[in-house]
Every structure is written in structure tokens, then in C-alpha cells.
Design a protein around this motif. Structure first.
Motif, PDB file in Angstrom:
ATOM      1  N   ALA A 122     -11.752  -4.564  -8.074  1.00  0.00           N
ATOM      2  CA  ALA A 122     -11.671  -3.246  -7.423  1.00  0.00           C
ATOM      3  C   ALA A 122     -12.773  -2.310  -7.911  1.00  0.00           C
ATOM      4  O   ALA A 122     -12.850  -1.160  -7.472  1.00  0.00           O
ATOM      5  N   GLY A 123     -13.584  -2.789  -8.831  1.00  0.00           N
ATOM      6  CA  GLY A 123     -14.665  -1.955  -9.361  1.00  0.00           C
ATOM      7  C   GLY A 123     -14.189  -0.934 -10.375  1.00  0.00           C
ATOM      8  O   GLY A 123     -14.863   0.075 -10.605  1.00  0.00           O
ATOM      9  N   GLY A 140       0.895   3.938  -2.833  1.00  0.00           N
ATOM     10  CA  GLY A 140       0.541   5.298  -2.411  1.00  0.00           C
ATOM     11  C   GLY A 140       1.602   6.304  -2.827  1.00  0.00           C
ATOM     12  O   GLY A 140       1.287   7.412  -3.263  1.00  0.00           O
ATOM     13  N   THR A 163       1.192   7.113  -6.351  1.00  0.00           N
ATOM     14  CA  THR A 163       0.020   7.971  -6.554  1.00  0.00           C
ATOM     15  C   THR A 163       0.340   9.425  -6.207  1.00  0.00           C
ATOM     16  O   THR A 163       0.015  10.334  -6.967  1.00  0.00           O
ATOM     17  N   ASP A 200       0.835  -1.209   0.000  1.00  0.00           N
ATOM     18  CA  ASP A 200       0.000   0.000   0.000  1.00  0.00           C
ATOM     19  C   ASP A 200       0.866   1.253   0.000  1.00  0.00           C
ATOM     20  O   ASP A 200       0.564   2.234  -0.674  1.00  0.00           O
ATOM     21  N   GLU A 201       1.941   1.179   0.777  1.00  0.00           N
ATOM     22  CA  GLU A 201       2.832   2.328   0.900  1.00  0.00           C
ATOM     23  C   GLU A 201       3.480   2.645  -0.454  1.00  0.00           C
ATOM     24  O   GLU A 201       3.558   3.805  -0.864  1.00  0.00           O
ATOM     25  N   GLU A 253      -7.429   0.667  -6.999  1.00  0.00           N
ATOM     26  CA  GLU A 253      -8.132   1.459  -5.978  1.00  0.00           C
ATOM     27  C   GLU A 253      -7.570   2.876  -5.879  1.00  0.00           C
ATOM     28  O   GLU A 253      -8.302   3.828  -5.650  1.00  0.00           O
ATOM     29  N   TYR A 254      -6.266   2.990  -6.039  1.00  0.00           N
ATOM     30  CA  TYR A 254      -5.617   4.304  -5.945  1.00  0.00           C
ATOM     31  C   TYR A 254      -5.622   5.027  -7.286  1.00  0.00           C
ATOM     32  O   TYR A 254      -5.151   6.155  -7.363  1.00  0.00           O
ATOM     33  N   ASP A 255      -6.075   4.343  -8.320  1.00  0.00           N
ATOM     34  CA  ASP A 255      -6.052   4.889  -9.683  1.00  0.00           C
ATOM     35  C   ASP A 255      -4.616   5.219 -10.099  1.00  0.00           C
ATOM     36  O   ASP A 255      -4.337   6.280 -10.656  1.00  0.00           O
TER      37      ASP A 255
END
Lengths: 454, 614
Positions: free
Chosen positions: A304-305, A236, A239, A232-233, A275-277
Motif C-alpha cells: 500500500a506504500g 472506512g 477511520t 472497505d465499508e 490505505e485509509y491509515d
């Protein structure tokens, strides 16, 4: 020997002395050793066939006058079934000839002639000549040894064995009495592998128990793996910095287990990126890996939709050539400066080139490989590294599914068992080395060769 | 004297300070006595922000008038104006104020990634003394329409937007702005109020942000990026901007605050921001790590300064009256009951919780009620501290430097910076702590909830003076420090607690004070004892932990340090860290009873006088 005529006492004395000298020098050299006795042969139990175990009683000739024993073997030409078949066919032929002679000579009815001929043949059975093959030397064993395991024999064939003693002067004794015919048969089970079976049952049971417990709601605690926690880090960071994520699945094909594990982790990274695009780019060095990666990333974006954000063009094949691939990826990293780099799979000489390039462009780097020789490079140059088993445990760690978690815990039981055996072995070997106990030596040998060796 | 003129610290002899709370305006007077600043008098009056007065200065003047009456010093002239400067028996040299009236400063923050720029924005807002109503981020798992709905529901005083490192992402930070602008969050202070938007994000995104909010209805303020790179957090400019906007917009629209601002000698600060400032000043001045806690009826604030890094969290649903049900729900009843050593079943506990909820201003009238309330307080404080630890972390998304030696010990980013072993001073404030009948109870509440390790001083804010001193530290740091040390803090004593675990009855540590002249002994694991060491007294402590226990110098290593006494004394706690109580209720009750007897926590002769007043 020249003929000597003994006409006077001096000649007699000289003749006696000569005879005595001749006996003392030539008689031992010419006497062959005594053959071994009581040879027994038996099929080795619980094996796959082809092995006969031989034992004999040592030759009466003193050990210092023996060089060793020669093991002789011969495959019997026919088996009992074949011999019976040949005998029956010879009897039929003899009966036929006898019938014909009866019909020619006595004018008897054909049925009676046939019956009479068979009776006569039965009364005087035909001896079928069986050609026995030559004895072959299959091994020479030291003089002190009185057993031997004959291997490389054909299954279900009959063999005879004999042993000859070899004198110090390489003279051979007469062969021992041959062993009774013995057939090396294959057994259903190999009991020498029993410890392996026990271990297999234990580990399988542990896996099943833990899977059932996990399904029942028991919390399976797994040590935090920093590299996976940092996914995630890393995403992120990409992003926030408005840069891409680079993911390398190693340089091996899909038949390599590490590549499969790498594709599993890719699923998680791609889902987070969706999720973070964030933009994720996956260059591959194998076409099949590209296909598998596309499927995985597509599924991740879907879950993730964000199926609309999936771009298959970002997952592409470069080249099979190791350094061609590395040159492309390094160049791309230098130009585009990805904010996060993932190296998950089987890597070789390119590991340090990739990791150093990634480090120089200021990317967070997470690596995972089971190639021990590459781990130090990844550890030194990357932010986080999944080491060996951690890499394979990643799918269970990431999914959190009870079945996978239970399986992981069950495998841990296996590792604990192996660790315990090693520990016990080390302790026993140490004590044995100090005490010199033969009993402990046998136990250590059993642990080393049978349990750990299997 | 006109507001905020330069002050010569040497000429300051009398200082007045007020804290305008939601219900009460508290005023203190600080005077120079024998060359040292001391807090001499205090006064209180109801806050008058609401109708019928609708003017905060009325309450301020009333509170100051009370001081005037108590001290005999004339502070207010016939026109109701504060007399300045001080001369003879009248007037003061400085007047300052903080405010949390009307719910304090309420903010919404936004960032690109929740754990990175959004977290930095939240830290900036909390550090400035705001209540963060919500955090909007690109990865907060809410759909855009849900985010817009949430923004429309909130009524913040201002919005802080961050996102993207300098030269980094502009797309997503613009998208966030495009969520906020059309949602048009309604401010609390009427339609004429233009909602302040502070942008502290990627410098490259400023033109786009300007375009988005340029359509009207917003007052856009742009300041330095609070996360210029992921490796660096730069909160100062954003905090200053929040203060400025707070004064310009929020205070200017609150009833009577324009007048109040004109008579203060320093900018009015949000109360929690001022508390944070004084804690930072003290930590910096003494070179220590400090934690402060303020437990109220609805919320609990935790402040910490570790290695110069300040953090503040507001646990919005952990309090002793309005939020008491939530404390019970989060901590669970068995966790609360483990601190209760008398017969009290869960049903009785639930009844007490509901009674407290529907009558939030009541205080305990029996020993049982006091024990129950302090049990809940332990859990509320513990949970608030846990939340604080999770928030006060190192930066996330930062590159790590590794060596091959790190193969099996790869630490990740975002680890908490709160280290109880490095904690030097623990300060308590808030009704249940400040108004506990015995200081011993306050000390044990702190020890049980925060579990300090090693050697830690315990203190409480005597009359919740920290906000006043916080704002004073911005204009007269020496006066703030002297009053803080002498009058603000009541030192409870020092807690000595080794980290580690063992079997009950086994040796934990041995100790001696002043080489045995003032006592020595040995404690077994599980024991606790109090050694008398009065206020303003110090002693040389030498403590040797048993193998496996650590007092800060390493496992089994002797520690020698000067320790400070207090109203309780020296508390030697050999219960181990992490603190664990037996799971079996009966054994747990015996263990807690043992501690209560050892510390003499609830002596029957002492009735539970004033309880907590939230």
C-alpha cells in the motif's frame, strides 16, 4: 447295543420292530451333511493384494438341513521357490555324503567321486519332507451362500482353501476337495476406483481449461460476496470514527486450512487499513499464527506504500487457552470499542461470545468460517458472514488472478458433476422404489457405493 | 417593497420570476385567474453579466420589459424599477429570481472517507445546486502533493469540508484542512475575495479547523456535522449554509447581483437547487416518487425523490453539443447506432458528432440528423441515469441487523435507492427533449433511456419553468403547485411497462380501459402500442401481466389504477425490462423499426422543425 438272542417268532417280531424304531430315530441325526463340491479360488483382480475370491457348488444336502458352510484355509508352508531351494540344498547334502562314502570305500579320485555321486543323486532324487500347516476356519457363511471373499491374507503367499458344510445339528461334513494353491497378488491398478479417476481427470481438465481461458483474457464472473465487498465499508467506518479494527484469525494453528484462509483475508483488510491509515489490531491464540500474521500485514502495508505505518506490536500472541483468549479479546473490545471486527478462521464455542460482544460495542462485524455449527451464531450476530466455501474462495475473489479464478471455476464444474450424480441417483432410487426393478437397484447401488462412495 | 419582507399569500395576485442563465435571462409572469394561479406570459433577453453591461439587472429588466409589452401590464416604472405591489393594470406582488449565470455555483468538497463523509458532503453541495469540481478524501488514491496541486488548479466559489462523526476522527479531518489551507485555492472573483470554507464535520475538530484556517485569507463558517453518526445523514444545515454563503459571497461579488438581491422577495437560489426544490415539493405534495432530468449541451442534471429522499447528480461530461464526443466515447458507437433504424454507418455518425462539436448551437436540419441526435440523447440520458443510480444510495458504513434467515441473502450497504418500479412521475427538460418535433419522440426518449417499470406518468417542462417555481415554492407553495400542475408540465401520457423477460410473440400482458369501454387488448412480448387518451383525461386501467411479468403488484398479479392521458396517450410497452435489443445489427434495426412504426415516431409528413437548442 445289548446282545439279544432270537429264539422264537415273537422275539423275531419284537426284534424287527425295535430295529425299525432305532433306524427311524437315530439314523438321520447321526448322518453328516454332504460336502460342497467344485470349489474354485481366484485372486481378486485390481486390488492391493490379500484377497481371494472363492466359489463352490452347494452341498446336495437339503437347504433346511444345513446351517451354513465353514470356510477353511491354510497357508502353504513353502512357496514353490522355497521348495526348489530346499530340494537343491538336500540334493547337495546327499551328494556330499555319497561322495564321502565313495572315497572311503573304492579309492576313487575325488573329482570322479563327486561327479558319480551327483549322478546317483540325480537318478534318485531326495524327497524333501514339507510340513503343511493345519487347516484354519476363517469364516462361516449362511447356507444359501456359495461364494466368499477371503480377506486379510498375506500378499504373495500361497493358500489352499476347503469348505465344510455344517448340518442343522452342527455336524460337519467332510471337507471338500481343496482348491488349487492360489496367491493373492497386488495389482498395479484398482479398477473399482475408476469412476474416481474419471472424475479427477474431468475436474482437473476443467481447472486447466478455465485457467487457460482466464489467462487468455476471458472474464470470469464470480458472484458478489457481500462480506468481502463490505471490507472497505468496515475499514472506512473505523477511520471515520477514529477507532481501531480488530482482526481474529480463529483459535487454531497454521496447520488448519481455515487459519490459512483467514490470514489471506487479513492481507486484504490490512492493505485497506493501510490505505485509509486506520489502526488494525490482531491478537492471536497461536504463536505461529502471530508470525504469519505479522508477515502478511507487513507485506500489505508495503504494497500500500505505507511501510512506515506498520506496527508489529499490534499483532501479538495472547494465550493458547480457548477461554483465556476469549476473555482477553472480549475485555479488550469492551474497553477500546473497535469500530470494525473481523472473525476469520476456525471458531468453536467462543464464536457467539465474541460476536455478541462486538455487536454490543456497535462495531461492524464480518465473520468467515467453515465450521457449520458456528455459522448460525455468526449470521445472527454479525453484519456479514462468509459461509464455508465463500471463505475459501475469498483469496481468488480478492486477488482476481487468472490462475486462482480459473481454478475456482474448475472446482465449480466438480460440484456441478457431484450435484448431477446426486440428482440422477435420487431420481433412479425413486423410480426403483416404485417399480421394484432389480436393474435400477443395481444402478442405484453402483451410484451410491461406487461413484459417490469412492 | 423592500426585499424579503413577509408575504401574505392570500394577497398575492401577480408574481414575476426570472432565471438568469449563462446566456439567456428567462422571465415569467404568474397571475391569479379565477382564483387559480396560472402562468400567463413569458419573456426572454440576453443575460448581461459580462461586459459591456456587467450588470445582471439590465438583462432582468429587459426580460420583464418584454413581458410588459406582451401582456400590456406596466411592470417597470420610468426609473427602471419593478413596480410593487400590484394594483390595477400595473405592478406585481412578488418578484423572485434564480441564477446560474457565470457557471453557477462551483464548489470543492472534502471528507475523510470518499464513500462516507465525502459522499455526504457531495450530496449536500449538489442538493444545494452547486457544481462539484472535485472531491478530496483521505482515500482518494492521490498523494498529498497531487491533492495540493489539484486544489491549487481549481477556482471554487467555496469549499465544504466534512469528516469524522461527532466524537470520532479529528486527525484526518485536520490533515485535510492542512492540505487546503496552504494550497490557498484562488477564488474566481479576484484577490480581495476571501474564499468561504464551510466546515460541517466532527464537532471535536472545530478548534483545530479554526486554528488551521485562522491565519487569514479564508472566511471560515462552521455548521452542524452533516454526518453526526454513520447511521444518520443531516444535510439541511450544510445546505442552508451553502445558500447563505452563495448569497453573501458569490452573488455579492458578481456584477449587479447586489442590486438584484435587494429587489427580490426571496433569496436568489442557484438554478439547479430551485429545480430540486420544486421536485421535492411536488413529490411531497402528491406523495409520489419522481425523477427529473435536464439535458443540456455540456452537462446533464438528474434529480430524484424516492421515499422523501432527494438526490441530484450532475453528469459533467454528458451533453448534446460540447460534450457529445464524450457521450459517444462512453457509450460507444455501436450502442448509439442500435437506436438508428435507417442506413447510417459509423463513419457518417462520427462526422455528425464532430460537426456538432464544432458548431454546438446548430439544430437538426434533416430527418437523418434528428434521428442521429435522438439516438445520442438516448445514450446520454441512459448513462446519466446510471451515474445517478450509483450516487443515490443508502448510507455506507452502517451496522446491519441480521437474522439467521439472512444467511444466503446478505444485502450490503450502499445499495441504490432508485427503484424504477416505484417511480411515479418522470419529468423531462432540456433542448433535445423539450424541443423535439413530436411529443411521441420525447416520450420514447424517456422510456428508452430510463426504462420505467410498472405504471409511470411522463411529462416535460414546457418552457423550463421549474427553476422559477422552485424558488416560488419557498414563498408561496400553493401558487407554485398550481402553476406546476397546470402550466409547467405538459403531460405526455402514462407508460405501462411490465418488468420481466420472455420470448418474442409470447403473451406479455392484457389490458382494458374503463372495463373495456375505451379499449382492451393483449400484447405479446416485444410489442409496443399507443392508446389514445387525451390531455386532462383519465381512465381506469386494469392490466394483467402474464406469468413471470410484474407490473408492481407482483409477478402475474393484476394491477388496477387510474391512469392519466396526455399529448401522446397511454403507451403500452411490452418490450420487457431490462430493455434489450437484438445484438445482430439487422435484427436490431428491424426491432427498432417495429417500435418506430408502432408509435409513429417519425411520420414522413412531419418535417423535423425545431430541433434541440442546447
Amino acid at each position: 447295543m445289548p446282545r439279544i438272542e432270537l429264539r422264537n417268532p415273537l422275539a423275531w417280531i419284537l426284534g424287527a420292530l425295535f430295529a425299525a424304531f432305532a433306524c427311524s430315530t437315530s439314523a438321520p441325526a447321526s448322518a453328516p451333511p454332504q460336502p460342497p463340491t467344485e470349489l474354485s479360488a481366484r485372486d481378486k483382480p485390481w486390488d492391493g493384494g490379500g484377497v481371494i475370491f472363492l466359489e463352490w457348488t452347494a452341498s446336495t444336502t437339503p437347504l433346511d438341513q444345513l446351517q451354513g458352510y465353514e470356510v477353511l484355509a491354510r497357508e502353504l508352508g513353502v512357496t514353490a521357490a522355497e521348495l526348489a531351494d530346499q530340494t537343491e540344498r538336500a540334493a547337495d547334502a546327499a551328494a556330499e555324503r555319497e561322495t564321502e562314502s565313495l572315497l572311503e570305500g573304492e579309492g576313487i579320485a575325488p573329482e570322479d567321486a563327486d561327479q558319480q555321486a551327483r549322478l546317483e543323486v540325480r537318478a534318485d532324487p531326495v524327497a524333501v519332507p514339507v510340513e503343511q500347516p493345519e487347516w484354519k476356519s476363517i469364516a462361516i457363511v449362511p447356507a444359501g451362500q456359495t461364494d466368499y471373499e477371503a480377506t486379510g491374507l498375506e500378499k504373495d503367499r500361497s493358500y489352499e482353501f476347503a469348505i465344510r458344510a455344517i448340518g442343522a445339528d452342527k455336524s460337519l461334513s467332510a471337507p471338500s476337495a481343496s482348491s488349487p494353491p492360489v496367491v493373492p497378488e497386488a495389482a498395479w491398478f484398482n479398477l473399482s476406483k475408476l469412476p474416481l479417476l474419471v472424475a479427477l481427470v474431468l475436474i482437473s481438465a476443467a481447472v486447466l481449461v478455465f485457467v487457460v481461458l482466464a489467462r487468455g483474457g476471458m472474464v470470469m464472473k464470480i458472484r458478489t460476496i457481500a462480506g468481502l465487498k463490505a471490507v472497505d465499508e468496515a475499514v472506512g467506518r473505523a477511520t471515520e470514527m477514529g477507532r481501531s479494527i480488530l482482526y481474529i484469525n480463529g483459535i487454531q494453528d497454521m496447520d488448519d486450512l481455515q487459519t490459512v484462509a483467514g490470514v489471506t483475508v487479513l492481507g486484504r483488510v490490512a492493505k485497506t487499513a493501510a490505505e485509509y491509515d486506520a489502526k488494525i489490531e490482531v491478537p492471536t491464540s497461536r504463536s505461529l499464527v502471530m508470525t504469519a500474521s505479522r508477515e502478511t500485514v507487513h507485506a500489505s502495508y508495503f504494497s500500500a506504500g505505507r511501510p512506515d505505518a506498520y506496527n508489529p506490536d499490534l499483532i501479538y500472541y495472547v494465550t493458547d487457552e480457548q477461554f483465556g483468549f476469549v476473555a482477553y479479546v472480549s475485555g479488550m473490545m469492551t474497553r477500546e470499542k473497535p469500530a470494525a471486527c473481523f472473525y476469520m478462521g476456525s471458531f468453536f464455542a467462543e464464536s457467539l461470545i465474541l460476536a455478541e460482544t462486538g455487536n454490543s460495542v456497535g462495531a461492524i462485524q464480518i465473520a468467515g468460517t467453515a465450521n457449520p455449527s458456528q455459522l448460525p451464531f455468526f449470521v445472527a450476530a454479525c453484519d456479514y458472514t462468509l459461509i464455508g466455501e465463500e471463505f475459501f474462495a475469498a483469496s481468488a475473489y480478492l486477488s482476481g488472478q487468472p490462475d486462482q479464478l480459473g481454478s475456482l471455476k474448475g472446482q465449480d464444474v466438480g460440484k456441478i458433476l457431484a450435484g448431477l450424480f446426486i440428482l440422477v441417483g435420487v431420481v433412479l432410487a425413486t423410480i426403483q422404489a416404485i417399480s421394484g426393478s432389480t436393474g435400477l437397484e443395481e444402478a442405484v447401488r453402483f451410484l451410491k457405493d461406487v461413484i459417490l462412495g469412492s | 417593497m423592500s426585499a424579503q419582507t413577509p408575504i401574505n399569500p392570500d394577497s398575492v395576485n401577480v408574481i414575476l420570476a426570472t432565471d438568469c442563465g449563462s446566456t439567456t435571462t428567462k422571465a415569467i409572469m404568474i397571475e391569479r385567474v379565477d382564483g387559480v394561479y396560472r402562468q400567463t406570459h413569458r419573456g426572454e433577453a440576453p443575460t448581461t453579466v459580462e461586459e459591456p453591461f456587467a450588470n445582471v439587472t439590465v438583462g432582468v429588466i429587459n426580460a420583464l420589459t418584454e413581458i410588459q409589452e406582451v401582456s400590456g401590464r406596466r411592470l417597470i416604472d420610468d426609473d427602471g424599477v419593478i413596480i410593487r405591489p400590484a394594483s390595477g393594470d400595473e405592478g406585481c406582488d412578488i418578484y423572485i429570481s434564480t441564477s446560474s449565470a457565470g457557471g453557477g455555483l462551483q464548489m470543492m468538497v472534502a471528507g475523510v472517507v470518499r464513500e462516507m463523509t465525502a459522499a455526504s458532503a457531495k450530496r449536500a453541495a449538489l442538493g444545494a445546486g452547486a457544481i462539484v469540481m472535485d472531491t478530496i478524501a483521505a482515500n482518494d488514491r492521490r498523494r498529498p502533493h497531487e491533492q495540493i496541486q489539484r486544489i491549487r488548479e481549481l477556482r471554487p466559489d467555496m469549499v465544504l469540508i466534512s469528516g469524522g462523526t461527532d466524537g470520532g476522527d479529528t486527525k484526518k479531518v485536520t490533515e485535510i484542512a492542512e492540505l487546503i489551507a496552504p494550497a490557498k485555492p484562488r477564488p474566481r472573483f479576484g484577490k480581495s475575495y476571501e474564499l468561504p470554507i464551510i466546515f460541517a464535520g466532527n464537532t471535536d475538530a472545530r478548534p483545530e479547523i479554526d486554528r488551521v484556517f485562522g491565519s487569514g485569507g479564508f472566511d471560515l463558517k462552521i455548521t452542524d456535522n452533516l454526518r453526526p453518526s454513520l447511521e444518520r445523514e443531516h444535510l439541511g444545515p450544510a445546505r442552508d449554509m451553502i445558500h447563505d454563503v452563495f448569497l453573501e459571497h458569490v452573488m455579492a461579488h458578481a456584477p449587479g447581483y447586489d442590486t438584484l438581491m435587494s429587489i427580490t422577495d426571496a433569496p436568489i437560489m442557484p438554478t439547479p437547487g430551485a429545480v430540486g426544490d420544486i421536485l421535492q415539493t411536488i413529490a411531497r405534495g402528491r406523495g409520489i416518487n419522481a425523477v427529473g432530468v435536464d439535458i443540456g449541451g455540456a452537462t446533464t442534471d438528474v434529480f430524484s425523490v424516492f421515499d422523501g429522499t432527494f438526490n441530484r447528480t450532475v453528469s459533467a461530461n454528458l451533453g448534446m453539443s460540447y460534450s457529445i464526443s464524450n457521450v459517444c466515447a462512453e457509450a460507444t458507437m455501436p450502442s448509439i447506432l442500435r437506436w438508428v433504424h435507417i442506413d447510417m454507418n459509423e463513419r457518417e455518425l462520427r462526422n455528425r458528432v464532430k460537426n456538432k462539436m464544432i458548431r454546438p448551437t446548430t439544430i437538426p436540419q434533416s430527418l437523418e440528423a434528428l434521428i442521429f441526435e435522438q439516438a445520442v440523447a438516448r445514450e446520454a440520458l441512459r448513462l446519466a441515469y446510471l451515474q445517478h443510480k450509483e450516487f443515490a444510495t443508502t448510507l455506507k458504513g452502517v451496522q446491519q441487523q441480521r437474522t439467521v434467515g439472512d444467511t444466503f441473502s446478505q444485502e450490503s450497504g450502499g445499495e441504490t435507492i432508485v427503484d424504477n418500479m416505484k417511480l411515479d412521475l418522470l419529468v423531462a427538460s432540456g433542448g433535445v427533449l423539450s424541443h423535439a418535433p413530436r411529443m411521441h419522440q420525447t416520450a420514447m426518449l424517456l422510456i428508452d433511456a430510463f426504462e420505467p417499470e410498472g405504471i409511470t406518468e411522463l411529462a416535460k417542462d414546457s418552457i423550463f419553468m421549474m427553476p422559477h417555481l422552485g424558488v416560488l415554492s419557498s414563498v408561496h407553495p400553493r401558487a407554485a403547485m398550481e402553476v406546476f400542475e397546470r402550466d409547467c408540465l405538459i403531460y405526455l401520457g402514462t407508460c405501462v411497462a411490465p418488468k420481466g423477460s420472455g420470448k418474442p410473440g409470447r403473451p406479455c400482458f392484457s389490458w382494458s380501459l374503463d372495463s373495456g369501454a375505451r379499449g382492451s387488448g393483449e400484447l405479446a412480448f416485444g410489442e409496443i402500442t399507443v392508446v389514445e387518451l387525451g390531455e386532462d383525461e383519465t381512465a381506469e386501467l386494469e392490466a394483467k401481466p402474464a406469468r413471470g411479468f410484474d407490473l408492481g403488484a407482483g409477478p402475474g398479479k393484476t394491477v388496477s389504477r387510474t391512469v392519466r392521458g396526455g399529448t401522446v396517450g397511454l403507451i403500452l410497452d411490452a418490450r420487457g425490462r431490462e430493455l434489450s435489443l437484438p445484438e445482430d445489427p439487422e435484427h436490431c434495426r428491424q426491432a427498432v423499426s417495429g417500435v418506430i412504426d408502432a408509435v409513429d415516431l417519425y411520420p414522413e409528413a412531419v418535417p423535423p422543425g425545431e430541433g434541440s437548442a442546447d
